[in-house]
Design an enzyme around this catalytic site. Structure first.
Site, PDB file in Angstrom:
ATOM      1  N   HIS A 173       0.996  -1.087   0.050  1.00  0.00           N
ATOM      2  CA  HIS A 173       0.023  -0.054   0.008  1.00  0.00           C
ATOM      3  C   HIS A 173       0.940   1.178  -0.115  1.00  0.00           C
ATOM      4  O   HIS A 173       0.879   2.002  -0.884  1.00  0.00           O
ATOM      5  CB  HIS A 173      -1.022  -0.137   1.315  1.00  0.00           C
ATOM      6  CG  HIS A 173      -1.917   1.243   1.352  1.00  0.00           C
ATOM      7  ND1 HIS A 173      -3.186   1.090   1.033  1.00  0.00           N
ATOM      8  CD2 HIS A 173      -1.628   2.385   1.824  1.00  0.00           C
ATOM      9  CE1 HIS A 173      -3.547   2.392   1.454  1.00  0.00           C
ATOM     10  NE2 HIS A 173      -2.547   3.119   1.759  1.00  0.00           N
ATOM     11  N   GLU A 174       1.736   1.348   0.894  1.00  0.00           N
ATOM     12  CA  GLU A 174       2.631   2.595   1.073  1.00  0.00           C
ATOM     13  C   GLU A 174       3.568   2.696  -0.018  1.00  0.00           C
ATOM     14  O   GLU A 174       3.933   3.840  -0.570  1.00  0.00           O
ATOM     15  CB  GLU A 174       3.377   2.566   2.261  1.00  0.00           C
ATOM     16  CG  GLU A 174       2.484   2.412   3.725  1.00  0.00           C
ATOM     17  CD  GLU A 174       1.603   3.532   3.916  1.00  0.00           C
ATOM     18  OE1 GLU A 174       1.608   4.465   3.300  1.00  0.00           O
ATOM     19  OE2 GLU A 174       0.645   3.020   4.824  1.00  0.00           O
ATOM     20  N   GLU A 200      -4.853   7.562  -2.984  1.00  0.00           N
ATOM     21  CA  GLU A 200      -5.384   6.402  -2.228  1.00  0.00           C
ATOM     22  C   GLU A 200      -5.473   5.297  -3.424  1.00  0.00           C
ATOM     23  O   GLU A 200      -5.518   4.187  -3.459  1.00  0.00           O
ATOM     24  CB  GLU A 200      -6.536   6.776  -1.475  1.00  0.00           C
ATOM     25  CG  GLU A 200      -6.194   7.288  -0.182  1.00  0.00           C
ATOM     26  CD  GLU A 200      -5.201   6.240   0.796  1.00  0.00           C
ATOM     27  OE1 GLU A 200      -5.190   5.091   0.614  1.00  0.00           O
ATOM     28  OE2 GLU A 200      -4.324   6.991   1.531  1.00  0.00           O
ATOM     29  N   HIS A 204       1.722   4.587  -2.911  1.00  0.00           N
ATOM     30  CA  HIS A 204       1.883   5.963  -2.489  1.00  0.00           C
ATOM     31  C   HIS A 204       3.141   6.428  -3.180  1.00  0.00           C
ATOM     32  O   HIS A 204       3.386   7.628  -3.798  1.00  0.00           O
ATOM     33  CB  HIS A 204       1.730   6.214  -0.948  1.00  0.00           C
ATOM     34  CG  HIS A 204       0.195   6.389  -0.697  1.00  0.00           C
ATOM     35  ND1 HIS A 204      -0.641   7.210  -1.253  1.00  0.00           N
ATOM     36  CD2 HIS A 204      -0.182   5.793   0.438  1.00  0.00           C
ATOM     37  CE1 HIS A 204      -1.674   7.123  -0.326  1.00  0.00           C
ATOM     38  NE2 HIS A 204      -1.341   6.038   0.603  1.00  0.00           N
TER      39      HIS A 204
END
Lengths: 498, 498
Positions: free
Chosen positions: A264-265, A294, A268
């Site tokens: 997830h990170e 997101e 980003h």
């Protein structure tokens, strides 16, 4: 001063603004990752001084004169420079509406409040955090009224994270999601349960660290520009395309937690790492909004990371690092990683129930900003909404209202962008598939194809376009949440064999 | 503006200067401990901007008018405020002598040069670092000429780290040291050798981390205000008395390396952590000079840390964490920790040969600043001096001229303060012993007595007094290197049973 000279001045001004933001960003990152507790005292002082100096720089006479001059000559500017002027105009108008003392006091409040929240969460003591939350809500309402007296205050909050997002749009979007998710979740819950017991197989943290390195390699995150830190609550912070920090938290008995957090990170980070070079150190560098951000992180985490192909790709590494897992097949692991089950913690929630967690927070924020609820009653409201939306009882505030850091950092209006981002991601997937076989690319460890596509459609533009405009360009048409509900339908039908 | 208003203004100005220093300090700390390599590009930009803004703040019209006003009213000021004005007067005079562009360019050069040095050291490639060193030397000479055209340039460099220190004083000091150390070292080398083989007993790094925590506890370093980081080259950085960072480097097969590094850096930290509260966020907070700072760190490292009593105190913890060490007695360990033997690396050198390493650097710096030697010839000069002073051959530049970070960070003139600090420490010990039984305090885990004494004589004063003045107050008389040479004589006679 001619236009070129004015642009040079603008570059210099934006570089100075970058420097203040960078310094304050490093101070916060250090706070989260390294600093001793007592550091909040000097950091509070420094944050106060730097935010005041930065405010004065951005709104001072010289900066405002420059802005006026650039606006007068708007038709002589390039598309990029026109956008920079537009962004500056919006931002400085907002800043000038807030008196500098209030701006500084707020930044000091946030520094203090983040520390208090952390402690309050540890002790599961909402009362400790309540006065800070109260002040943050009051300040947000006051700022909204000062900056946009013409606008509904919560709409203003939403607009801070996703330009153009309103309650009207949220209501419609969430209504569509509810109509699909609630019956789908019922079907899922009546299907035979999936075994997840082996997900708590002990996985030594030092080996999880190696897994993180491998994940970063698969995602093509460049080591020279991206490092991973360890924190209580994972986040990503990008200082420039040359330096982006992701973070994670390792739990020995829940290896998927950090694995999906890193993915997830990492999503980003990829976005921040791929702004076009010409935007460096200007206001156009980095992601445009939280919704778009997101969309990238949740795209990698769920659409890529929880796909059968990705689980198959990482499986050999998982069993190498944790041989006990070899007792379970790729298929079992893939299903276990996609179990849908109402739960307490948003960041640990599955893809299907996740939007329900967001809806709770959306209702809470709406009520907080409208003043419909007293701060003392917020935990009760939270627990009631979890019962209503997810059908579960919240045992304490640590696992309830205190679980997320957002509000303690002033982030009211942020949460809806998570759900919106998920929906953006599903529509991006549909578009991407028109250009190449995404499943095959993942299966064959060619995530670079996915990266290249996203770089071309999203990342390289930095903040050049407004979020909705950027997404429509990428979609080749308007946003439609149907792609998201279809995606969820398809995926959970497959996972549960419905 | 009356005097009180002027003092309020001064407080505000110094708080802003603190904030810039704090932000730049955190950026550097992050660089050393965490940042990815690519971060040097944005950090270079930010350092450039912040150092320019900070320069303009300190030397701008408003700050200079305030200074003039305060100087006019000097006799109405308190001792503290008079000292702040004196320090400001000296500092701004120095800064104003250097054009702002050169000041900024130099801070960018240092950012770049530190990165290049790290790489050059890894590769043992002096050529890579040489042009940077050349520029640093040229800049230092140029700054010296601009700021103090009346002064010898290397004296100016020395004065930057220890106000009042000159080559004349150094020559005399080093002459005294040489006269005692050289014959003492000869006697030591003719004594039966001490067994040190067990010092390379493998000591897992995770256990060394626990040892560090124990050491910090024994030294009374407060956890809420002091954390330990891991770096290539240990250092300490104090942002305020609320937040001081020490660092270390762990080697599995050389546990004493990190142990004494932690004690050394802990000594620096204690000094920074105990400035009087009223100096917070003013120019009087923190240690006065590098000489005094090193007197504290080297006092803890050598006089306390390498004493028989301290080794006895830490021994149970050492054998608990590394049971194999139990095969050796406290006495054996104490002797092994004090072996005197010419060696290549300053930071690993024993207490007796250490000043010889400093003398090499002193001679090098003198020649660099005088321009007596070409940058291309510096490694040859280094190797020649090691042969002459320590009798050993330097195999490569990594273990030679590239070993220390100081020059890459612009620190020319710093090294002599290490030797001076050691001598200060020995004289402090003599004085401390008049007040209480130091050996007994260490033996009984009462280092707080040592801390309290040093806080009372040194730490609490921050930068209120000039270094020589502060030390004379603490000594109750003039500095005398005889205390140091007597201490060495006594200690090595005991260690080697001479």
């Amino acid at each position: 001063m001619n236009v070129q000279e004015a642009i040079n001045k603008l570059n210099e001004l934006e570089l100075q603004e970058f420097a203040y933001g960078h310094a304050m960003g490093i101070l916060s990152y250090d706070d989260e990752t390294t600093a001793p507790r007592g550091s909040r005292i000097p950091r509070g002082k420094t944050m106060g001084v730097l935010s005041e100096l930065s405010y004065k720089l951005s709104t001072g006479d010289e900066a405002m004169r420059l802005l006026d001059q650039l606006k007068e000559h708007a038709d002589e500017l390039s598309e990029e420079d026109r956008r920079r002027v537009e962004l500056r105009d919006k931002r400085t108008r907002e800043m000038k509406a807030i008196p500098v003392e209030e701006y500084v006091a707020y930044s000091e409040l946030i520094n203090e409040s983040s520390n208090v929240w952390r402690e309050a969460k540890n002790r599961s003591d909402y009362k400790m955090f309540e006065p800070y939350l109260g002040k943050i809500i009051e300040t947000q309402k006051r700022f909204a009224g000062l900056v946009r007296p013409d606008m509904d205050p919560y709409d203003y909050c939403l607009d801070q994270y996703e330009e153009g997002l309103t309650q009207e749009k949220c209501e419609e979007f969430f209504k569509t999601l509810r109509e699909h998710i609630v019956p789908l979740l019922e079907r899922v819950r009546s299907a035979p349960p999936i075994d997840t017991s082996f997900l708590s197989t002990p996985f030594p943290i030092s080996d999880q660290r190696e897994l993180s390195r491998k994940l970063m390699e698969i995602m093509n995150l460049p080591k020279d520009n991206c490092v991973i830190g360890e924190v209580e609550h994972p986040f990503t912070t990008g200082f420039s395309k040359y330096d982006v920090r992701i973070t994670t938290h390792y739990y020995e008995d829940a290896f998927l937690s950090s694995m999906y957090s890193v993915i997830h990170e990492g999503g980003h980070a990829l976005y921040d790492l791929h702004s076009d070079d010409r935007f460096c150190f200007t206001s156009l560098e980095g992601g445009i909004s939280m919704g778009v951000h997101e969309s990238q992180s949740r795209f990698y985490e769920n659409i890529i990371g929880r796909s059968r192909e990705f689980v198959g790709l990482i499986y050999p590494e998982l069993i190498r690092l944790c041989p006990k897992l070899a007792a379970h097949s790729v298929d079992q692991l893939w299903r276990a990683a996609n179990v849908a089950e109402p739960s307490l913690i948003r960041t640990e929630a599955d893809e299907l129930t996740y939007p329900l967690h967001i809806m709770v927070r959306y209702e809470m924020e709406k009520a907080m900003i409208k003043g419909d609820v007293n701060t003392a009653d917020l935990p009760g409201m939270w627990n009631g909404l979890y019962k209503e939306y997810l059908g579960i009882d919240v045992p304490d505030d640590k696992n309830g209202i205190l679980q997320d850091s957002h509000w303690s950092g002033g982030g009211i209006g942020y949460f809806p962008s998570y759900a919106l981002g998920s929906a953006y991601g599903a529509q991006l997937l549909a578009k991407m598939r028109e250009d190449f076989d995404v499943r095959e690319a993942v299966r064959s460890n060619q995530l670079i194809k996915v990266n290249n596509w996203l770089e071309d459609k999203i990342w390289k533009y930095g903040s050049l376009y407004k979020p909705a405009e950027l997404m429509e360009k990428a979609f080749g048409g308007p946003f439609d949440p149907k792609y998201y509900t279809d995606y969820l339908e398809r995926k959970y039908t497959e996972v549960y064999g419905l």
